[in-house]
Design a protein around this motif. Sequence first.
Motif, short mmCIF file in Angstrom:
data_model
loop_
_atom_site.label_atom_id
_atom_site.label_comp_id
_atom_site.label_asym_id
_atom_site.label_seq_id
_atom_site.Cartn_x
_atom_site.Cartn_y
_atom_site.Cartn_z
N ALA A 217 -5.64 6.33 2.69
CA ALA A 217 -5.35 7.54 3.54
C ALA A 217 -4.72 7.14 4.72
N GLU A 218 -3.50 7.81 4.59
CA GLU A 218 -2.63 7.56 6.00
C GLU A 218 -2.53 8.68 6.66
N PRO A 219 -2.22 8.46 8.07
CA PRO A 219 -2.19 9.67 9.16
C PRO A 219 -1.26 10.64 8.79
N VAL A 220 -0.09 10.32 7.99
CA VAL A 220 0.82 11.45 8.12
C VAL A 220 1.17 11.50 6.38
N PRO A 221 0.33 11.95 5.69
CA PRO A 221 0.76 11.99 3.90
C PRO A 221 1.95 12.69 3.78
N GLU A 222 2.38 13.51 4.54
CA GLU A 222 3.38 14.15 4.06
C GLU A 222 4.86 13.37 3.84
N ALA B 110 0.92 -1.11 0.17
CA ALA B 110 0.08 -0.05 0.12
C ALA B 110 0.78 1.34 0.02
N GLU B 111 2.07 1.31 0.78
CA GLU B 111 2.80 2.26 0.85
C GLU B 111 3.50 2.81 -0.65
N THR B 112 3.87 1.67 -1.38
CA THR B 112 4.10 2.34 -2.71
C THR B 112 3.37 2.82 -3.53
N ALA B 113 2.06 2.22 -3.32
CA ALA B 113 1.02 2.80 -4.34
C ALA B 113 0.48 4.15 -3.80
N ARG B 114 0.60 4.44 -2.38
CA ARG B 114 0.37 5.69 -1.95
C ARG B 114 1.45 6.71 -2.78
#
Length: 247
Positions: A103-108, A57-61
């Motif tokens: 959606a993640e808690p810290v998108p920055e 999921a993180e690479t997709a984000r």
Amino acid sequence: MGIVGGNYTDVNEAVTPLEPAKPYSQYAPDMHVSVGCIPCTRAHLSAVSAALKAGDAETAREEISALMEYDLTPEKLAATPEKDREVLAKYAEGISAIQEKLAEPVPELTAIAAALKEAIRFARADGIEHPEVQLRLERSEEHVNGLERIRFAPEKLLRLEPEMRDEIKQVLPEIREARHKLVNGIVTPDDLEIAAARFAEISRKVNGDPDSETLKLAQKEAAELNSRFRQDVLKAWGGKSYESTRQ
């Protein structure tokens, strides 16, 4: 000898052919700075689908973040030729819907990792001073400084839920260290690689993964978007290649 306009010229004189125009970027020769990019969107969307199929999921984000922040901006879409704009605007909505699911808690942190990974690819082909590298470095610095000095300022940390506050406080020294490298230590593409890897590690630690059902749904939607995107692009271009539509 020949006469042109009263002046003698040598008809045997060699004519130096004009060199082809140098592309804006060697890494992305099809890229147009001020408009939405069909090839860029295709590459990012394909990577999103592949990452989600692998459960990453993180690479997709990251891929979505890079696409939405640098390629499918409202300004670029508005300046895009109509046929391309219609396709890109349609898929921007679908891609945004997947982004919301993941959606993640810290998108920055995701945005920084995404920007630096893309900056590496530009830097290796075009040099560290290329505008696309510098743009991503500038935005990344804004993101990380905003995290440290605004979002995670002491008074705002106090408002967080205890579990999240403790997690952020534990990772703040790592963010500071990574920021120092980003702001003061980027001279070569290898430096970029180190900074990108560090922020990616921090982002994975903080942002985690969505639940399995959300991941499966996002995986399905990304695969469908990826398949339909290719079909819609071919239809918009009348079955022609991207290169032929730009000639």
